[in-house]
Design a protein around this motif. Structure first.
Motif, PDB file in Angstrom:
ATOM      1  N   THR A 143       4.410  -3.237  -1.129  1.00 58.94           N
ATOM      2  CA  THR A 143       3.514  -3.791  -0.109  1.00 58.94           C
ATOM      3  C   THR A 143       3.086  -2.715   0.883  1.00 58.94           C
ATOM      4  O   THR A 143       1.932  -2.653   1.295  1.00 58.94           O
ATOM      5  N   LYS A 144       4.020  -1.836   1.260  1.00 60.42           N
ATOM      6  CA  LYS A 144       3.670  -0.758   2.201  1.00 60.42           C
ATOM      7  C   LYS A 144       2.638   0.184   1.582  1.00 60.42           C
ATOM      8  O   LYS A 144       1.733   0.664   2.259  1.00 60.42           O
TER       9      LYS A 144
ATOM     10  N   LYS B 268      14.770   0.416   1.241  1.00 61.82           N
ATOM     11  CA  LYS B 268      13.678  -0.550   1.072  1.00 61.82           C
ATOM     12  C   LYS B 268      13.782  -1.226  -0.301  1.00 61.82           C
ATOM     13  O   LYS B 268      14.159  -0.595  -1.279  1.00 61.82           O
ATOM     14  N   SER B 269      13.400  -2.493  -0.361  1.00 60.96           N
ATOM     15  CA  SER B 269      13.347  -3.184  -1.649  1.00 60.96           C
ATOM     16  C   SER B 269      12.049  -2.809  -2.363  1.00 60.96           C
ATOM     17  O   SER B 269      11.120  -2.301  -1.735  1.00 60.96           O
ATOM     18  N   ILE B 270      11.979  -3.073  -3.662  1.00 58.53           N
ATOM     19  CA  ILE B 270      10.743  -2.775  -4.414  1.00 58.53           C
ATOM     20  C   ILE B 270       9.557  -3.497  -3.777  1.00 58.53           C
ATOM     21  O   ILE B 270       8.473  -2.944  -3.676  1.00 58.53           O
ATOM     22  N   GLU B 271       9.771  -4.752  -3.393  1.00 61.51           N
ATOM     23  CA  GLU B 271       8.690  -5.540  -2.774  1.00 61.51           C
ATOM     24  C   GLU B 271       8.157  -4.841  -1.527  1.00 61.51           C
ATOM     25  O   GLU B 271       6.944  -4.799  -1.301  1.00 61.51           O
ATOM     26  N   GLU B 272       9.082  -4.326  -0.717  1.00 55.89           N
ATOM     27  CA  GLU B 272       8.659  -3.662   0.521  1.00 55.89           C
ATOM     28  C   GLU B 272       7.903  -2.372   0.237  1.00 55.89           C
ATOM     29  O   GLU B 272       6.863  -2.091   0.839  1.00 55.89           O
ATOM     30  N   ILE B 273       8.440  -1.578  -0.690  1.00 51.17           N
ATOM     31  CA  ILE B 273       7.777  -0.313  -1.040  1.00 51.17           C
ATOM     32  C   ILE B 273       6.352  -0.605  -1.532  1.00 51.17           C
ATOM     33  O   ILE B 273       5.381  -0.028  -1.051  1.00 51.17           O
TER      34      ILE B 273
END
Lengths: 272, 272
Positions: free
Chosen positions: B259-260, B252-257
């Motif tokens: 946001t999740k 996962k990218s930082i953005e995804e982590i």
């Protein structure tokens, strides 16, 4: 009249939020309630999102607005059938872009910032670690590996700027503070001289610096307006003398500061 | 066939880059040269940008593509007259949005992330400082002020995630590592128990952790696959037992982590 605005994406939704927010900010007099629905990546979630929009439409005073960057056609179809007014940031452009390129879109979700681009992902994390390890003059040992070394007085914005440049552009940024003690006879320290071509200065208006430092250490010498004036004057004089490029951070967001430095320094970001 | 792509904005251009990049990433087989031209905020700069586009059109193999988020109509007009194929992210939607809202756009540049919204700006910087001061379990003294405390093994992504959440969402995030020494008899430390409702776990696949740690300290006990397996197993067991919500950062990218975590924790970002 309050209006609900949805930001919907099959990924993080950050792009939808950024463009949507920049559009909404043009209507200062309007009153929006903003709801983000990221990771709408299957039909079940899409139907739930549609229900939320429809409920807002039935209960609200005005038709909800939907900003989306949904890539998958099936999911997009569900949202399009909602009672919201849908602004489709992705599909509005993908057709014309296909025509221009003479290619068909893969409709692949999440190619941006994706882990697929492992090299890029790792270099952003590496750059964040570099910024942390080389923050606030903690060490100057790795300055040969720095792409940029930010200099300036304490609390002018060096650390957040280094971190943002690392995270967004994958640039390795160190930062070095000129402190109270340096002010008597401010010179460029020898270890900075060696890397003069990498130096970039940040400055700030003394009044603003005084405000920021007061929040941190009220009524201290460090926070006094007089001290702020001396430090800013001395550091600006040094930067002019040594021909170090610099910009003011006063009244600028981190994004603006970082982008301006990118232009002025001619640095190239990692492939994006 | 190589094609030049311009990202143009009267501000940072980050929105144009993000949406443009997400569109381009759908055409994997195409070869793009990307050029960002931010802060095109007067007619002189607009004419220079137009010249760059026209030159690319004359010298290149294919018509250049222009993605822009220019707000000011006069500047936009100059770019529209260039020889590029212009995708206008802002003006495409502002007209329909005016109709929907029954309001006129102010065509004001830079209302997003702008310093005007001082409260918001300060809280993002404050949140970055909070993340730095409360990184890696350095202190637990300010956990009462934390909105979120990330827990997990060393190098699972806690620090970059805290910083991103601070910078993007203005959330105050501390982070606390479970270390090698804790593994013998892993329990939730008393000072974390007190703030259990704020805890959020990050985990990672042992093989990936082994790779990351090897880059840092090759051939160490710390980086060994066996040690990584033990730590991940123990920490995941603890999080399940204590009912601490957690997600995996692998792939996962930082953005995804980030946001999740926002979704799962139900945290509210600062107004955006």
């Amino acid at each position: 009249m309050k209006r609900t605005v949805f930001f919907i994406s099959d990924r993080t939704g950050i792009t939808a939020e950024m463009l949507g927010q920049s559009l909404l900010s043009q209507f200062e007099e309007a009153d929006f309630e903003k709801i983000s629905l990221p990771f709408i990546d299957n039909e079940k979630k899409a139907l739930e999102a549609k229900q939320k929009i429809d409920r807002a439409a039935e209960q609200g005073e005005a038709q909800p607005i939907v900003f989306d960057t949904i890539v998958t056609p099936e999911i997009r179809k569900v949202i399009m059938e909602s009672k919201g007014l849908v602004f489709d940031f992705f599909h509005t452009f993908i057709g014309p872009l296909e025509d221009a390129l003479g290619l068909k879109s893969g409709f692949r979700v999440g190619k941006t910032h994706s882990y697929d681009e492992k090299g890029q992902y790792d270099s952003r994390i590496d750059a964040v670690n570099f910024a942390l390890n080389n923050d606030d003059g903690a060490t100057t040992r790795y300055y040969d590996k720095a792409e940029l070394i930010l200099v300036g007085v304490s609390r002018c914005g060096k650390t957040p700027t280094s971190l943002y440049m690392a995270m967004q552009f994958g640039i390795q940024v160190a930062n070095y503070p000129f402190t109270e003690e340096d002010m008597e006879d401010l010179k460029l320290p020898p270890m900075l001289k060696k890397y003069k071509h990498k130096l970039f200065g940040l400055t700030i208006k003394p009044h603003r610096l005084h405000e920021i430092r007061t929040e941190r250490r009220a009524n201290s010498q460090y926070a006094s307006l007089k001290q702020c004036q001396i430090e800013v004057r001395e550091v600006e004089a040094l930067m002019r003398k040594e021909k170090i490029p610099y910009i003011s951070t006063t009244s600028k967001s981190i994004e603006e500061i970082a982008t301006k430095i990118m232009i002025k320094s001619g640095l190239k970001r990692i492939s994006f």
